[in-house]
Each structure stands twice: as C-alpha cells, then as structure tokens.
Enzyme design. Structure first.
Site, short mmCIF file in Angstrom:
data_model
loop_
_atom_site.label_atom_id
_atom_site.label_comp_id
_atom_site.label_asym_id
_atom_site.label_seq_id
_atom_site.Cartn_x
_atom_site.Cartn_y
_atom_site.Cartn_z
N VAL A 78 0.84 -1.18 0.00
CA VAL A 78 0.00 0.00 0.00
C VAL A 78 0.89 1.24 0.00
O VAL A 78 1.81 1.35 0.82
CB VAL A 78 -0.91 0.00 1.26
CG1 VAL A 78 -1.80 1.22 1.29
CG2 VAL A 78 -1.72 -1.27 1.32
N CYS A 79 0.63 2.18 -0.90
CA CYS A 79 1.41 3.42 -0.94
C CYS A 79 1.22 4.18 0.37
O CYS A 79 0.09 4.54 0.73
CB CYS A 79 0.98 4.29 -2.12
SG CYS A 79 1.72 5.93 -2.06
N VAL A 80 2.31 4.44 1.05
CA VAL A 80 2.23 5.03 2.40
C VAL A 80 1.65 6.45 2.36
O VAL A 80 0.85 6.83 3.23
CB VAL A 80 3.62 4.97 3.10
CG1 VAL A 80 4.67 5.79 2.36
CG2 VAL A 80 3.51 5.44 4.55
#
Lengths: 130, 88
Positions: A78-80
């Site tokens: 998941v893109c932070v």
C-alpha cells in the site's frame, strides 16, 4: 509461466475495479502464473482499512484480499503517502502521528512508490485496475 | 510493439481509439461493455469484451466481429500483447 504485478487505484466502494482485480488475480494463479506484487495506490488504498464494515450480503474486499494473500503468499503493498492521507496507518505511523490506533489490515504492508517501480521491472506484465 | 488497451469507462472511448495503433487490441470491461461495434469507427482493431460484465448488464452482443472472453482468456490476452494500458 509468467510473472504479473497489479496496480490498483479503484475505490473499493465506488466502482468495480477492485472486484475485477481480485478475479484477475485468481485467474492468473489458476493459470499457473506468478503474482509478484499487488500495489494499491490513490483511492485503491481504502481497501486496506481493517475497520471497513461492508454489509454482510456484499463481498468483503478487505477480507478477500487478505485471505488470498495469506493462502497464496502474495505481497499486498500500500502506498504510504496515499494511505496516511486516508487514515490508513500501521502502529509506527499511528505513534508518529499521535493517533489512538493503527487501522491497516495485517495482510497489507505500507511502503513507497519504489516498490511499484521494482514490481514493474521484476514482472513480465503490469496490469492496472482503476 | 502491440498494446492491449483495457477500457472500463464508455465515455473515454474516443480518446482511447485516438491513442491506439493499427495492431493494438481493445478489451472492454466493466461499464464499457455497453459499447457496440457501431461506436467503434476503426474496424481494423481486434475487439473483445469480458463476458461476465456483459452478462451482468444484460447486454446482447450478437456481432460476430466481437469476441466475448472470460478471465482466463483475459490473462492470456495480456501475455499475447507486449503490454497493457488501462485507459482510465
């Protein structure tokens, strides 16, 4: 045998993209191919929220991804930056931002866009669902 | 390089077709399956639609130039082409 990665930007509750991506992933595995990584970006990260409570007669996408990831040993990344903006945090980010709790489902992992680039380089195909 | 264009939004068809080259393929999924061959001016491109999404919308495609495929074929198709572009 080929290696696939997926980029998912679809909002889980606004359109069909996450559902299509889930079915595509299962078809890739059934055909004997490999899933290198599934990268969630933009509104797609909303599916990683462990506090999601969809109605019982609807497919629970968070649990569906988590189950698949555990059974087939698939990386759900998941893109932070996209996640933090939307309240999806792990323990470390919750502490750093003085939040009362983490909210990410344990089957998903926060990471950066570099992981998307690496997945593209290490896979034969990248397929996007938005 | 042959590219598979994946379209899920019928209102984006025109710009998608403009971006496509002669040997590229078009796969309609989700809401884009409501499009018909009449909507697609460029007759030379290969055209496929995801059967599951077609059935879900009650669309009746009888055009023989239109191929209905399942998810297994969708996976195969992404390997037949050099790369895929999802036209959002």
């Amino acid at each position: 045998m080929a290696t696939f990665s997926l980029l998912i930007t679809a909002n889980p509750y606004s359109n069909q993209g996450q559902y299509s991506a889930l079915k595509f992933t299962k078809a890739v595995l059934e055909a004997g191919h490999i899933i290198k990584r599934i990268f969630f970006y933009a509104d797609g990260v909303l599916v990683a929220n462990r506090l999601n409570c969809p109605p019982a007669d609807e497919l629970n996408l968070t649990k569906s991804w988590a189950k698949l990831a555990i059974e087939k040993d698939i990386e759900l990344t998941v893109c932070v930056t996209a996640a933090l903006k939307r309240g999806i945090v792990n323990q470390a980010e919750a502490e750093r931002n003085a939040l009362t709790s983490e909210s990410i489902d344990p089957a998903f992992e926060l990471s950066g866009l570099g992981q998307l680039t690496e997945a593209m380089l290490a896979s034969d195909r990248l397929v996007t669902f938005g | 390089m042959k590219t598979l264009f994946i379209l899920n939004n019928p209102s984006k068809l025109t710009t998608c077709l403009e971006a496509m080259a002669k040997d590229d393929g078009l796969l309609l999924i989700e809401d884009a399956v409501i499009l018909t061959r009449k909507n697609i001016e460029r007759k030379e491109i290969s055209l496929q639609a995801l059967n599951e999404d077609v059935t879900a919308r009650g669309v009746n495609h009888t055009d023989p130039s239109w191929q209905l495929i399942n998810y297994a074929k969708f996976v195969e198709l992404t390997l037949t082409f050099d790369k895929s572009v999802t036209w959002l």
